[in-house]
Enzyme design. Structure first.
Site, PDB file in Angstrom:
ATOM      1  NE  ARG A 295      12.386  21.140   5.636  1.00 39.08           N
ATOM      2  CZ  ARG A 295      13.391  21.879   5.436  1.00 39.08           C
ATOM      3  NH1 ARG A 295      14.345  22.147   4.771  1.00 39.08           N
ATOM      4  NH2 ARG A 295      12.605  23.009   6.653  1.00 39.08           N
TER       5      ARG A 295
ATOM      6  CD  GLU B 180      20.270  19.837   7.066  1.00 38.43           C
ATOM      7  OE1 GLU B 180      20.225  20.945   7.213  1.00 38.43           O
ATOM      8  OE2 GLU B 180      19.749  19.839   5.881  1.00 38.43           O
TER       9      GLU B 180
ATOM     10  CG  HIS C 243      19.769  23.864   5.313  1.00 31.84           C
ATOM     11  ND1 HIS C 243      18.698  22.777   5.978  1.00 31.84           N
ATOM     12  CD2 HIS C 243      18.540  25.028   4.777  1.00 31.84           C
ATOM     13  CE1 HIS C 243      17.631  23.490   5.730  1.00 31.84           C
ATOM     14  NE2 HIS C 243      17.709  24.396   4.457  1.00 31.84           N
TER      15      HIS C 243
END
Ligand code: DGY
Length: 300
Positions: A218, A246, A264
């Site tokens: 993360r 994000e 991601h």
């Protein structure tokens, strides 16, 4: 059981939900007493609009944005998808370690720019991966999968985590010692109040010059502003799959050579995503039948 899903996730298992509506959360504006199951991808659960919600099936292992405590207080079961994405995420972490250390993306950009006239290799030699020291922050399922991959590269593995374990996957170090000793560092802890900002400016400063830092966990685990400063200085290298806020990525990084950026992708393989859908559906069906869910999340 009426299920609301914020997206249609890949795999045939999704079709086993016989009463499902796909609706992004942004479009959920009115109270929906008919909905008993909700599928989110680590998104905040709008409990106020779902008075009869029984189960939240999170499509992903990380549930830091779901609002776990509030769900549990309301008696709503929360599930996630552990295990089925370990290989995919460990593979990506390794891909970023290799790409970052061996300048794969820089080389690609160099070729595409038509700049390959002489050799770049003599002036820009990389440090070898094989035989270097890998520091794994968080030796859970994914961190362990990375450690197993490291054996094939003859890496010396150090690990750190809350509780020291008896393992042959690596040598235990306190976090600061690991950061000061490793050539490659990869993060595999969940985002919790304890890990938010874990790799702060001071700890980034412990990394030796030229170290590669990989984050597939993360963005919030690292002080992103401090990381950007370190990357702009050229002192360290990084492979980043996750970011704070994000899909926003600090634009200062776009022109920086010593960082590899991916959107991601940790669990983004067909196999992992289909298995995640399978687990989401199995959890929903179990709750519908009044059985215990397969992979519930508990508080703490
Ligand atoms: C997870 O499972 O938490 C991943 O970040 C989703 O891709």
């Amino acid at each position: 059981m009426r299920v609301l899903a914020t997206r249609r996730s890949p795999g045939a298992a999704f079709d086993e939900l016989d009463d499902v509506e796909v609706l992004p959360l942004a479009e959920l504006r009115e109270s929906r007493p008919d909905v008993e199951g909700l599928v989110v991808a680590n998104e905040p659960v709008p409990l106020g609009l779902l008075p009869n919600l029984r189960v939240v099936a999170n499509y992903g292992v990380g549930y830091d944005r779901v609002g776990l405590e509030a769900c549990l207080e309301r008696g709503v079961v929360v599930t996630n998808t552990p295990g089925v994405l370990d290989a995919a995420t460990a593979d990506l972490a390794f891909a970023l370690l290799l790409a970052t250390r061996r300048q794969v993306v820089e080389g690609d950009r160099f070729v595409r720019a038509g700049a390959w006239r002489g050799s770049w290799a003599d002036s820009r030699t990389a440090e070898e991966v094989t035989g270097s020291t890998l520091g794994i922050v968080g030796l859970g399922r994914i961190g362990s999968a990375v450690a197993r991959r490291a054996r094939g590269f003859d890496l010396r593995v150090l690990y750190t985590q809350r509780t020291r374990v008896d393992t042959d996957l690596g040598e235990y170090r306190e976090l600061d010692a690991l950061l000061a000793e490793a050539d490659l560092v990869t993060l595999h802890v969940p985002l919790t109040p304890e890990t938010r900002g874990l790799i702060d400016a001071r700890r980034l400063g412990l990394l030796r010059d030229g170290v590669c830092l990989v984050n597939t966990a993360r963005g919030e685990i690292v002080d992103q502003e401090a990381l950007v400063r370190e990357l702009l200085s050229g002192r360290i290298r990084a492979g980043l799959d996750v970011f704070v806020g994000e899909p926003h990525v600090p634009p200062e990084l776009f022109g920086v050579e010593n960082v590899v950026l991916t959107p991601h992708l940790g669990s983004a393989t067909r196999q992992a995503r289909e298995a995640m859908t399978r687990l989401v559906v199995d959890n929903l069906l179990a709750v519908e039948r009044g059985e215990p869910p397969l992979t519930p999340v508990s508080a703490g």
